[in-house]
Design a protein around this motif. Sequence first.
Motif, PDB file in Angstrom:
ATOM      1  N   ASN A  64       0.836  -1.195   0.000  1.00 22.38           N
ATOM      2  CA  ASN A  64       0.000   0.000   0.000  1.00 22.38           C
ATOM      3  C   ASN A  64       0.876   1.252   0.000  1.00 22.38           C
ATOM      4  O   ASN A  64       2.013   1.236   0.460  1.00 22.38           O
ATOM      5  CB  ASN A  64      -0.916   0.008   1.225  1.00 22.38           C
ATOM      6  N   SER A  65       0.325   2.322  -0.476  1.00 23.85           N
ATOM      7  CA  SER A  65       1.083   3.557  -0.598  1.00 23.85           C
ATOM      8  C   SER A  65       1.080   4.343   0.706  1.00 23.85           C
ATOM      9  O   SER A  65       0.291   4.084   1.616  1.00 23.85           O
ATOM     10  CB  SER A  65       0.468   4.406  -1.706  1.00 23.85           C
ATOM     11  N   SER A  68      -2.905   8.062  -0.632  1.00 21.75           N
ATOM     12  CA  SER A  68      -3.785   7.611  -1.698  1.00 21.75           C
ATOM     13  C   SER A  68      -4.727   8.743  -2.079  1.00 21.75           C
ATOM     14  O   SER A  68      -5.443   9.282  -1.229  1.00 21.75           O
ATOM     15  CB  SER A  68      -4.584   6.387  -1.261  1.00 21.75           C
ATOM     16  N   THR A 100      -3.889   3.465 -10.251  1.00 30.44           N
ATOM     17  CA  THR A 100      -4.354   2.086 -10.088  1.00 30.44           C
ATOM     18  C   THR A 100      -5.870   2.021 -10.063  1.00 30.44           C
ATOM     19  O   THR A 100      -6.548   2.976  -9.676  1.00 30.44           O
ATOM     20  CB  THR A 100      -3.789   1.475  -8.785  1.00 30.44           C
ATOM     21  N   GLN A 102      -8.680  -0.496  -8.362  1.00 27.27           N
ATOM     22  CA  GLN A 102      -8.809  -1.565  -7.376  1.00 27.27           C
ATOM     23  C   GLN A 102     -10.257  -1.998  -7.267  1.00 27.27           C
ATOM     24  O   GLN A 102     -11.177  -1.200  -7.484  1.00 27.27           O
ATOM     25  CB  GLN A 102      -8.314  -1.096  -6.007  1.00 27.27           C
ATOM     26  N   LYS A 120      -5.620  -5.401  -7.927  1.00 22.40           N
ATOM     27  CA  LYS A 120      -4.979  -4.098  -8.091  1.00 22.40           C
ATOM     28  C   LYS A 120      -4.430  -4.039  -9.509  1.00 22.40           C
ATOM     29  O   LYS A 120      -3.577  -4.850  -9.880  1.00 22.40           O
ATOM     30  CB  LYS A 120      -3.866  -3.916  -7.061  1.00 22.40           C
ATOM     31  N   ASP A 228      -7.745   5.100  -7.789  1.00 20.03           N
ATOM     32  CA  ASP A 228      -6.798   5.665  -6.832  1.00 20.03           C
ATOM     33  C   ASP A 228      -5.512   6.050  -7.549  1.00 20.03           C
ATOM     34  O   ASP A 228      -5.116   5.416  -8.537  1.00 20.03           O
ATOM     35  CB  ASP A 228      -6.463   4.659  -5.725  1.00 20.03           C
ATOM     36  N   GLU A 230      -1.784   6.219  -6.145  1.00 15.51           N
ATOM     37  CA  GLU A 230      -0.981   5.894  -4.969  1.00 15.51           C
ATOM     38  C   GLU A 230       0.321   6.686  -4.987  1.00 15.51           C
ATOM     39  O   GLU A 230       1.008   6.754  -6.011  1.00 15.51           O
ATOM     40  CB  GLU A 230      -0.704   4.395  -4.915  1.00 15.51           C
ATOM     41  N   TRP A 276      -1.506   6.134   5.037  1.00 15.40           N
ATOM     42  CA  TRP A 276      -1.357   4.777   5.560  1.00 15.40           C
ATOM     43  C   TRP A 276      -1.672   4.719   7.047  1.00 15.40           C
ATOM     44  O   TRP A 276      -2.175   3.711   7.549  1.00 15.40           O
ATOM     45  CB  TRP A 276       0.058   4.270   5.306  1.00 15.40           C
TER      46      TRP A 276
END
Length: 436
Positions: A64-65, A68, A100, A102, A120, A228, A230, A276
Amino acid sequence: MIFNAFERMVAMRYLRARRQEGFVSVIAGFSFLGIALGVATLIVVMSVMNGFHVELLNKILGFNSHLSLSSSSGNGVVGDFDAVTEKLRKVPGIASVTPTVQGQVFATGTRSGGAGALVKSVRQEDLQARKLIAESIVDGTLKDFVADDDVAVMGANLARSIGVGVNGEVTLITPIVQTTMAGPIPRMKTYRVVALFDVGMYQYDNSIIFIPLESGQVLFQKKGGVTDVEIMADNIQDVPALKPAICAALGTKLDFNAGRAAYCTGGSTSYVIGDWEQANADFFTAVEVERNVMFLILTLIIIVAAFNIISGQIMMVKDKGRNIAIMRTMGASRGTILRIFLISGASIGVIGTALGCLLGTAFAYNIENIRRFLQEVSGTDLFNPTIYFLSKLPAIVDPMEVALISAMSLVLTLLASLYPAWRAARLDPVEALRYE
């Protein structure tokens, strides 16, 4: 020196109790073991909790970034994402930007049934840039992950559970319904598996599938947009400071008034920025609470051992009452008597703490090998990845934490030795020798 040779010699002799004083020696031995085991256990548990925190953080941020970006409009699609991506890449402090798409799917393979998964959709160069994925490929290659083909890269555990291997086919069924002559049916598409990854975190190895960005846009009907964008920062500590700069780069301004999420408003398009820390706040809070509770519980072992030192030293003072009286009549001061029994009690804590540090650090550095050995001997699963998220038992020894635990143990044992030593120093020689 604070303690002279006479005081050290007498204190060591008192610790080596004779046969008729064996019970005092047994109490001292249990106190010594209690201190050593308490310190060792505390070091091991704190090291494992440190390892959990660091490993989970690395795995989570590998998938995960840090930040986002998504649209705050009803469909949540970021249109003209290439232009948005180029603007964000120029912001100082941003390492990478990945558009991306998702979505949740139901994945099926050759076996009956299937499993839920998170898809993803990313570009090949963005997937190869993720070191956690690129360095964890166990079968196949990312070179075959090209935009023109219907290909997929998935977790090894997920592939195993649905009976799919490299060059096999996985069918993804989405919750999006399309209308056909036979009636409404969910959208589905079949992809060829080109690589499998195993990052060592069960949650990801058992639920993540990567497909090309263009395929994801078709599968989830997001053509011309992404769900999204990221963003990875150069330094994770700079994440809060990047939010205003991101909004400014997009021609908007930062607005925190709408709940916990950060909103970029004031432009032609409004965006939502999540980070995050917000996404995983509950998880890491639970880990930190568990860490603090375990520290408090295991500290009780050292405290109990310190109480054993108190009881053992008080019994020693009672047994050595005649000797104390004789030393006082021969000129020993109250300070000398106090220091003798302070040395004898503190020695148990010092030696026990030193042994506990050695045992704890050695065990922590080899805990994964020890786990595997015990698992083979017992035939039971001692570290179930479905429960603990990770497939290996991590441990990171923090020298400052070891020093803190050692200092705490030494202070507790020193305080435990003060009262018996004070009682010995207050002993009246006349009363001690009256009935001898």
